[in-house]
Design a protein around this motif. Structure first.
Motif, PDB file in Angstrom:
ATOM      1  N   GLU A 284       0.515  -1.203  -0.204  1.00  0.00           N
ATOM      2  CA  GLU A 284       0.179   0.195  -0.213  1.00  0.00           C
ATOM      3  C   GLU A 284       1.131   0.783  -0.018  1.00  0.00           C
ATOM      4  O   GLU A 284       0.653   1.927  -0.394  1.00  0.00           O
ATOM      5  N   LEU A 285       2.359   1.092   1.109  1.00  0.00           N
ATOM      6  CA  LEU A 285       2.863   2.157   1.206  1.00  0.00           C
ATOM      7  C   LEU A 285       3.770   3.075  -0.042  1.00  0.00           C
ATOM      8  O   LEU A 285       3.962   3.752  -0.135  1.00  0.00           O
ATOM      9  N   SER A 286       4.152   2.117  -0.723  1.00  0.00           N
ATOM     10  CA  SER A 286       5.262   1.799  -2.143  1.00  0.00           C
ATOM     11  C   SER A 286       4.251   2.772  -2.746  1.00  0.00           C
ATOM     12  O   SER A 286       4.516   3.393  -3.523  1.00  0.00           O
ATOM     13  N   VAL A 287       3.087   2.490  -3.639  1.00  0.00           N
ATOM     14  CA  VAL A 287       2.652   3.269  -4.142  1.00  0.00           C
ATOM     15  C   VAL A 287       2.501   4.651  -4.059  1.00  0.00           C
ATOM     16  O   VAL A 287       2.880   5.040  -4.545  1.00  0.00           O
ATOM     17  N   TYR A 288       2.309   5.193  -2.525  1.00  0.00           N
ATOM     18  CA  TYR A 288       1.885   6.066  -2.071  1.00  0.00           C
ATOM     19  C   TYR A 288       3.326   7.753  -2.253  1.00  0.00           C
ATOM     20  O   TYR A 288       3.275   8.521  -2.345  1.00  0.00           O
ATOM     21  N   TYR A 289       4.083   6.269  -1.912  1.00  0.00           N
ATOM     22  CA  TYR A 289       5.507   6.743  -1.776  1.00  0.00           C
ATOM     23  C   TYR A 289       6.312   7.040  -3.727  1.00  0.00           C
ATOM     24  O   TYR A 289       6.674   8.247  -3.717  1.00  0.00           O
ATOM     25  N   LEU A 290       5.636   6.168  -4.166  1.00  0.00           N
ATOM     26  CA  LEU A 290       5.639   6.443  -5.701  1.00  0.00           C
ATOM     27  C   LEU A 290       5.425   7.194  -6.249  1.00  0.00           C
ATOM     28  O   LEU A 290       6.012   8.114  -7.432  1.00  0.00           O
ATOM     29  N   ARG A 291       4.644   8.111  -5.842  1.00  0.00           N
ATOM     30  CA  ARG A 291       3.793   8.946  -7.076  1.00  0.00           C
ATOM     31  C   ARG A 291       4.091  10.063  -6.041  1.00  0.00           C
ATOM     32  O   ARG A 291       3.874  11.663  -6.785  1.00  0.00           O
ATOM     33  N   ASN A 292       5.127   9.956  -5.252  1.00  0.00           N
ATOM     34  CA  ASN A 292       5.859  11.434  -5.199  1.00  0.00           C
ATOM     35  C   ASN A 292       6.905  11.566  -5.380  1.00  0.00           C
ATOM     36  O   ASN A 292       8.120  10.851  -5.343  1.00  0.00           O
ATOM     37  N   LEU A 293       7.460  12.392  -7.153  1.00  0.00           N
ATOM     38  CA  LEU A 293       8.582  11.834  -7.792  1.00  0.00           C
ATOM     39  C   LEU A 293       9.708  12.892  -7.231  1.00  0.00           C
ATOM     40  O   LEU A 293      11.187  12.282  -7.989  1.00  0.00           O
ATOM     41  N   ASP A 294       8.975  13.705  -6.529  1.00  0.00           N
ATOM     42  CA  ASP A 294      10.562  13.828  -5.603  1.00  0.00           C
ATOM     43  C   ASP A 294      11.338  12.999  -5.381  1.00  0.00           C
ATOM     44  O   ASP A 294      12.120  12.966  -4.326  1.00  0.00           O
ATOM     45  N   MET A 295      10.904  11.868  -4.637  1.00  0.00           N
ATOM     46  CA  MET A 295      11.369  10.454  -4.138  1.00  0.00           C
ATOM     47  C   MET A 295      12.149   9.931  -3.971  1.00  0.00           C
ATOM     48  O   MET A 295      11.522   9.032  -5.605  1.00  0.00           O
ATOM     49  N   ALA A 296      13.861   9.757  -4.435  1.00  0.00           N
ATOM     50  CA  ALA A 296      14.687   8.583  -4.682  1.00  0.00           C
ATOM     51  C   ALA A 296      13.594   6.994  -4.955  1.00  0.00           C
ATOM     52  O   ALA A 296      13.175   7.300  -3.528  1.00  0.00           O
ATOM     53  N   ILE A 297      13.718   6.329  -5.893  1.00  0.00           N
ATOM     54  CA  ILE A 297      13.052   4.261  -5.542  1.00  0.00           C
ATOM     55  C   ILE A 297      14.567   4.027  -3.968  1.00  0.00           C
ATOM     56  O   ILE A 297      13.639   3.438  -3.593  1.00  0.00           O
ATOM     57  N   CYS A 298      15.731   4.529  -4.171  1.00  0.00           N
ATOM     58  CA  CYS A 298      15.763   4.333  -2.827  1.00  0.00           C
ATOM     59  C   CYS A 298      15.065   4.629  -2.089  1.00  0.00           C
ATOM     60  O   CYS A 298      15.497   3.783  -0.813  1.00  0.00           O
ATOM     61  N   GLU A 299      14.785   5.636  -1.332  1.00  0.00           N
ATOM     62  CA  GLU A 299      14.298   6.587  -0.325  1.00  0.00           C
ATOM     63  C   GLU A 299      13.290   5.364  -0.279  1.00  0.00           C
ATOM     64  O   GLU A 299      13.075   5.434   1.237  1.00  0.00           O
TER      65      GLU A 299
END
Length: 334
Positions: A284-299
């Motif tokens: 669930e959280l992965s989708v939310y975080y990935l929608r924030n394009l300013d957040m690196a995938i490693c983050e």
């Protein structure tokens, strides 16, 4: 999983329609059929509720959409709870009733009234939801303020209002609505007021009607399952420990004051497992975080408790048949 009444959803989407956001389309996008709105006894999950707010925010393109929606809500939006509040003798009793019967609308909310000296503070929190959605916090606190202004006839101003979400770029709508100092990145959403305001009488106070409505509310509460299930408690602890990398069952067991064997047994009796609960939270959280394009995938991988980005990549492909990068590309191109 905590549930949210479809009556509340219907009120929110009716308000969304007033902003031309197409409530039916919002439901479809979040995996729900519009026909569910006609079933007054229906409930959706807390996760579906969160997804609805995410979709409202995305469709509106407005960072203050939750504040805008409040202008189209009324006491009927909150069904029985709204009418109990309206018929209460004073604001303090109305807030106490809100705390008592909040589960009729949303089982996942923690609502508290605390007083210290001359200050009264009302706090909202959803302990199983680690990422605050600004539109929901706006909706919750602005509704509390507006409904109490409407039902008391007093255009009162809070001492301070606090939000879980971060400081927005534009504070104009917040300042116009609350007219008081604002705080952000807080542990919970809250409104502080002068304690004496709790004695404000309600314009439509009807003690007899209020007593009848409260008896009906008590009958409805008796039909509810326990407010917090064991998997919910496990979920809340995992969310708190996730970004620290403490995602092992041993750590969660210690936090709950039990041994790992008991943790696994109680989850098994509830029809799930520790691995399933952890996997669901991460998904669930992965989708939310990935929608924030300013957040690196490693983050994102770090925040989800993965020791390596490659482990997150494999997990995401298993969940969605896409890599995190492919998912992000689809989001940005859409």
């Amino acid at each position: 999983m905590n549930r949210v009444s479809i009556k509340l959803i219907r009120g929110i989407l009716e308000a969304a329609d007033q902003l031309n956001l197409d409530g039916d389309a919002i439901l479809v996008t979040t995996g729900l059929e519009p026909s569910i709105l006609s079933d007054i006894d229906a409930y959706i999950t807390q996760d579906q509720y969160r997804n609805i707010w995410q979709e409202i925010t995305q469709r509106s393109g407005q960072s203050d959409v939750g504040l805008q929606l409040v202008d189209f809500a009324d006491v009927g939006t909150f069904d029985l709870l709204g009418y109990i509040i309206q018929s209460s003798p004073n604001l303090g009793e109305a807030i106490t009733c809100s705390i008592r019967y909040r589960r009729l609308m949303n089982e996942g909310i923690e609502l508290k009234l605390e007083t210290q000296g001359s200050i009264a503070q009302i706090t909202y929190n959803i302990p199983t939801d680690p990422v605050p959605i600004s539109a929901y916090s706006q909706w919750a606190l602005a509704n509390l303020l507006q409904r109490t202004r409407d039902t008391t006839g007093v255009n009162w101003t809070p001492i301070t209002v606090g939000f879980r979400h971060s400081l927005p770029k534009n504070l104009t709508a917040y300042q116009q609505k609350f007219r008081c100092p604002l705080e952000f990145n807080q542990p919970v959403d809250f409104i502080q007021m002068d304690r004496e305001l709790l004695d404000m009488p309600m314009l439509q106070a009807q003690p007899g009607l209020c007593a009848v409505l409260k008896r009906y509310g008590e009958d409805l509460l008796k039909r509810f399952p326990p407010a917090t299930t064991f998997p919910d408690k496990v979920r809340a602890v995992i969310i708190e420990e996730l970004h620290k990398g403490n995602v092992g069952s041993e750590r969660v067991s210690t936090r709950l004051g039990i041994v790992p064997r008991t943790l696994q047994r109680q989850l098994r009796e509830a029809g799930t497992s520790y691995r399933e609960v952890l996997d669901e939270i991460r998904r669930e959280l992965s989708v939310y975080y990935l929608r924030n394009l300013d957040m690196a995938i490693c983050e994102v991988a770090f925040l989800l408790g993965f020791s390596e980005t490659s482990s997150f990549d494999r997990a995401f492909k298993r969940w969605y048949n896409l890599s995190p990068g492919e998912f992000r590309h689809l989001q940005s191109s859409g």
